[in-house]
Write an enzyme that holds these catalytic residues in place. Structure first.
Site, mmCIF file in Angstrom:
data_model
loop_
_atom_site.group_PDB
_atom_site.id
_atom_site.type_symbol
_atom_site.label_atom_id
_atom_site.label_comp_id
_atom_site.label_asym_id
_atom_site.label_seq_id
_atom_site.Cartn_x
_atom_site.Cartn_y
_atom_site.Cartn_z
ATOM 1 N N ILE A 85 -74.254 -72.420 70.588
ATOM 2 C CA ILE A 85 -72.695 -73.124 70.468
ATOM 3 C C ILE A 85 -71.757 -71.981 70.219
ATOM 4 C CG2 ILE A 85 -71.948 -74.903 70.093
ATOM 5 C CD1 ILE A 85 -74.600 -76.132 68.435
ATOM 6 N N ASP A 140 -69.597 -63.120 62.879
ATOM 7 C CA ASP A 140 -70.930 -63.411 62.590
ATOM 8 C C ASP A 140 -71.539 -62.031 62.248
ATOM 9 O OD1 ASP A 140 -73.002 -64.113 63.248
ATOM 10 O OD2 ASP A 140 -72.780 -65.045 64.773
ATOM 11 N N THR A 172 -66.924 -78.207 64.007
ATOM 12 C CA THR A 172 -67.310 -79.680 65.170
ATOM 13 C C THR A 172 -69.083 -79.154 64.448
ATOM 14 O OG1 THR A 172 -68.155 -77.977 66.815
ATOM 15 C CG2 THR A 172 -67.227 -79.945 67.221
ATOM 16 N N SER A 173 -69.465 -78.061 63.584
ATOM 17 C CA SER A 173 -70.426 -77.917 62.634
ATOM 18 C C SER A 173 -71.195 -77.960 61.394
ATOM 19 C CB SER A 173 -69.906 -75.797 62.589
ATOM 20 O OG SER A 173 -71.719 -75.010 62.723
ATOM 21 N N ARG A 174 -70.508 -78.254 60.104
ATOM 22 C CA ARG A 174 -71.090 -78.517 59.703
ATOM 23 C C ARG A 174 -69.747 -79.217 58.556
ATOM 24 N NH1 ARG A 174 -74.321 -80.329 61.966
ATOM 25 N NH2 ARG A 174 -76.636 -80.475 61.756
ATOM 26 N N ASP A 226 -65.284 -82.940 63.913
ATOM 27 C CA ASP A 226 -66.382 -83.908 64.525
ATOM 28 C C ASP A 226 -67.060 -83.751 63.103
ATOM 29 O OD1 ASP A 226 -67.729 -85.344 66.307
ATOM 30 O OD2 ASP A 226 -69.336 -83.792 66.278
ATOM 31 N N GLU A 257 -69.761 -86.465 55.254
ATOM 32 C CA GLU A 257 -69.539 -87.897 56.244
ATOM 33 C C GLU A 257 -71.245 -88.738 56.260
ATOM 34 O OE1 GLU A 257 -70.321 -84.861 59.651
ATOM 35 O OE2 GLU A 257 -72.299 -85.854 59.068
ATOM 36 N N HIS A 276 -69.226 -87.295 63.988
ATOM 37 C CA HIS A 276 -70.522 -86.307 64.219
ATOM 38 C C HIS A 276 -71.472 -86.949 66.066
ATOM 39 C CE1 HIS A 276 -73.121 -83.137 62.234
ATOM 40 N NE2 HIS A 276 -74.048 -83.462 64.039
HETATM 41 P P1 NAI Z 1 -77.481 -70.258 66.012
HETATM 42 O O1 NAI Z 1 -78.507 -70.619 64.638
HETATM 43 O O2 NAI Z 1 -77.913 -70.696 67.709
HETATM 44 O O3 NAI Z 1 -76.242 -69.981 65.582
HETATM 45 C C1 NAI Z 1 -75.529 -69.698 64.273
HETATM 46 C C2 NAI Z 1 -74.900 -68.651 64.255
HETATM 47 O O4 NAI Z 1 -74.123 -68.576 63.567
HETATM 48 C C3 NAI Z 1 -76.308 -67.688 64.722
HETATM 49 O O5 NAI Z 1 -75.042 -65.991 65.517
HETATM 50 C C4 NAI Z 1 -75.738 -66.500 62.874
HETATM 51 O O6 NAI Z 1 -76.164 -64.996 63.079
HETATM 52 C C5 NAI Z 1 -74.090 -67.047 62.872
HETATM 53 N N1 NAI Z 1 -73.998 -66.862 61.108
HETATM 54 C C6 NAI Z 1 -75.506 -67.464 60.256
HETATM 55 N N2 NAI Z 1 -74.905 -66.603 58.746
HETATM 56 C C7 NAI Z 1 -73.432 -66.837 58.922
HETATM 57 C C8 NAI Z 1 -72.215 -66.048 58.221
HETATM 58 N N3 NAI Z 1 -72.181 -66.615 57.370
HETATM 59 N N4 NAI Z 1 -71.246 -66.160 58.587
HETATM 60 C C9 NAI Z 1 -70.927 -66.394 60.189
HETATM 61 N N5 NAI Z 1 -72.271 -66.622 61.009
HETATM 62 C C10 NAI Z 1 -73.293 -66.399 60.611
HETATM 63 O O7 NAI Z 1 -76.806 -72.518 65.876
HETATM 64 P P2 NAI Z 1 -76.456 -73.370 67.164
HETATM 65 O O8 NAI Z 1 -76.889 -73.930 68.038
HETATM 66 O O9 NAI Z 1 -75.010 -72.021 67.711
HETATM 67 O O10 NAI Z 1 -75.403 -74.071 66.304
HETATM 68 C C11 NAI Z 1 -74.495 -73.702 65.279
HETATM 69 C C12 NAI Z 1 -74.247 -75.073 63.937
HETATM 70 O O11 NAI Z 1 -73.761 -76.362 64.854
HETATM 71 C C13 NAI Z 1 -75.421 -75.965 63.761
HETATM 72 O O12 NAI Z 1 -75.597 -75.322 62.348
HETATM 73 C C14 NAI Z 1 -75.154 -76.568 63.448
HETATM 74 O O13 NAI Z 1 -74.168 -77.440 62.213
HETATM 75 C C15 NAI Z 1 -73.917 -76.839 64.343
HETATM 76 N N6 NAI Z 1 -74.906 -78.127 65.143
HETATM 77 C C16 NAI Z 1 -73.581 -79.250 65.037
HETATM 78 C C17 NAI Z 1 -73.859 -80.579 66.009
HETATM 79 C C18 NAI Z 1 -72.760 -82.280 65.978
HETATM 80 O O14 NAI Z 1 -73.169 -82.865 66.577
HETATM 81 N N7 NAI Z 1 -71.743 -81.168 65.861
HETATM 82 C C19 NAI Z 1 -75.022 -80.327 66.760
HETATM 83 C C20 NAI Z 1 -75.453 -79.389 66.552
HETATM 84 C C21 NAI Z 1 -75.581 -78.276 65.970
#
Ligand code: NAI
Length: 344
Positions: free
Chosen positions: A154, A173, A232-234, A258, A263, A295
């Site tokens: 994302i 990252d 928009t993450s957590r 988001d 939540e 969300h």
């Molecule tokens: P991903 O696994 O492809 O990318 C996550 C990135 O965060 C990776 O590059 C990882 O190395 C990095 N990371 C891990 N620990 C870290 C740290 N301590 N500091 C900095 N970076 C760190 O995951 P993706 O698909 O990009 O999703 C990211 C987040 O988005 C998910 O974890 C989820 O919480 C959130 N999400 C939210 C949604 C929504 O509807 N609002 C829907 C889908 C995901």
């Protein structure tokens, strides 16, 4: 195979019915969330399907195991609500690692543009035939610096979108992506540098022990005056009290959320006839420079289809072939390194 599906919403059913029929998976839809009180509903099912605000703690896992439920299919990417360590050797946990990074990244940009161009205010004004522009002054994104924390699927799509606007990108990252830093418009920096130099900060990392309250009083103190925060993450990546203080003191110019730490008590429900019990959330929503969506970032037709198809094929792979490429595994340490469900 029969699967108990928790926290069902009307928009879940069409795509799960479609792929369930196609692959021979029968879903029983429950509106309630999965938790210690509702876990009994899974009695007699082969597996359970859960979402972001279900509670899959040790007690729920133990009860599922006692009932002979072998698999938990998460229909989402994040799994911070699952005690994956406790699930090891008790319950196979499957997930949908990616379904549409575009859905989330595009929603993030939609929130940013809405906020800084005051669209949420203009929409209400013109519906009331108020065509004045006072108080609607925004700023250009072109030339601004965006700090992106988490450059996975994302985060990288969001970076592409920002580059389309002519923004400069500072990225952080824990595991930097090879080839992303071009030495010019996209640079990996330390977290402190990102806080100090970004006009806008967007969170795209998972919620872990390392990232819990990554936005807190100390990190906000390092930020530029008027910084715009996007999450928009957590929810628990942000200390909401510290954010509120930052907004009141004008340190934070705007926030687009988001997700929210608490939540699960509110999001996805219609509480319009109720008094909101969470004072911090109510105060945040009352701010003119805060936009909250519940969300919703994942919610596109494409994402719903992909979620349903991957969840169903995960289940079929697990029950028919005995393995699933999307199994989470505590022994392997992380989903990405999992030995494809062969650890137990
Ligand atoms: P991903 O696994 O492809 O990318 C996550 C990135 O965060 C990776 O590059 C990882 O190395 C990095 N990371 C891990 N620990 C870290 C740290 N301590 N500091 C900095 N970076 C760190 O995951 P993706 O698909 O990009 O999703 C990211 C987040 O988005 C998910 O974890 C989820 O919480 C959130 N999400 C939210 C949604 C929504 O509807 N609002 C829907 C889908 C995901």
């Amino acid at each position: 195979m029969k699967i108990a599906f928790f926290d069902t919403k009307p928009y879940d059913r069409p795509s799960f019915d479609k792929f369930g029929r196609e692959y021979g998976v029968e879903f029983k839809y429950f509106e309630t969330k999965l938790n210690e009180d509702t876990v009994e509903l899974a009695q007699g099912y082969d597996g359970v399907c859960a979402f972001v605000n279900d509670t899959v703690n040790a007690a729920v896992i133990d009860r599922l195991q006692e009932m002979g439920v072998r698999v938990l299919a998460m229909r989402c990417a994040g799994y911070n609500n699952v005690d994956v360590k406790h699930a090891f050797k008790r319950l196979h946990v499957l997930r949908v690692p990616a379904y549409s990074p575009y859905a989330v990244a595009e929603h993030t940009m939609a929130m940013l543009l809405t906020s800084i161009r005051r669209i949420h205010k203009a929409y209400i004004r013109t519906r009331d035939f108020n065509f004045s522009l006072s108080g609607l002054t925004g700023f250009d994104l072109y030339g601004k610096t965006v700090g992106v924390i988490g450059t996975g699927r994302i985060g990288r799509v969001f970076i592409d979108i920002c580059r389309g606007f002519g923004m400069k990108v500072l990225a952080y990252d824990k595991f930097p992506a090879e080839g992303l830093d071009n030495g010019d418009t996209i640079r990996y920096v330390t977290l402190d540098e990102l806080f100090e130099r970004s006009d806008i900060i967007s969170l795209h990392c998972p919620l872990t022990e390392d990232t819990y309250h990554i936005i807190n009083e100390a990190s906000l103190a390092r930020c530029k005056q008027g910084v715009v925060l996007l999450n928009t993450s957590r929810g628990a990546l942000v200390d909401a009290e510290a954010l509120l203080t930052g907004i009141k003191s004008r340190k934070v110019g705007a926030a687009c959320l988001d997700v929210y730490e608490e939540e699960s008590d509110f999001f996805f429900e219609d509480l319009s006839g109720h008094i909101l019990e969470d004072d911090t959330l109510a105060r945040l929503i009352s701010m003119p420079n805060v936009i909250v969506t519940s969300h919703q970032a994942f919610l596109t037709e494409e994402a719903l289809e992909n979620i349903a198809e991957t969840t169903v094929t995960n289940l079929v792979g697990f029950f028919e072939k005995g393995e699933c490429p999307n199994e989470l595994c505590y022994r392997c340490g992380a989903a990405e390194d999992c030995k494809r469900g062969k650890c137990f």
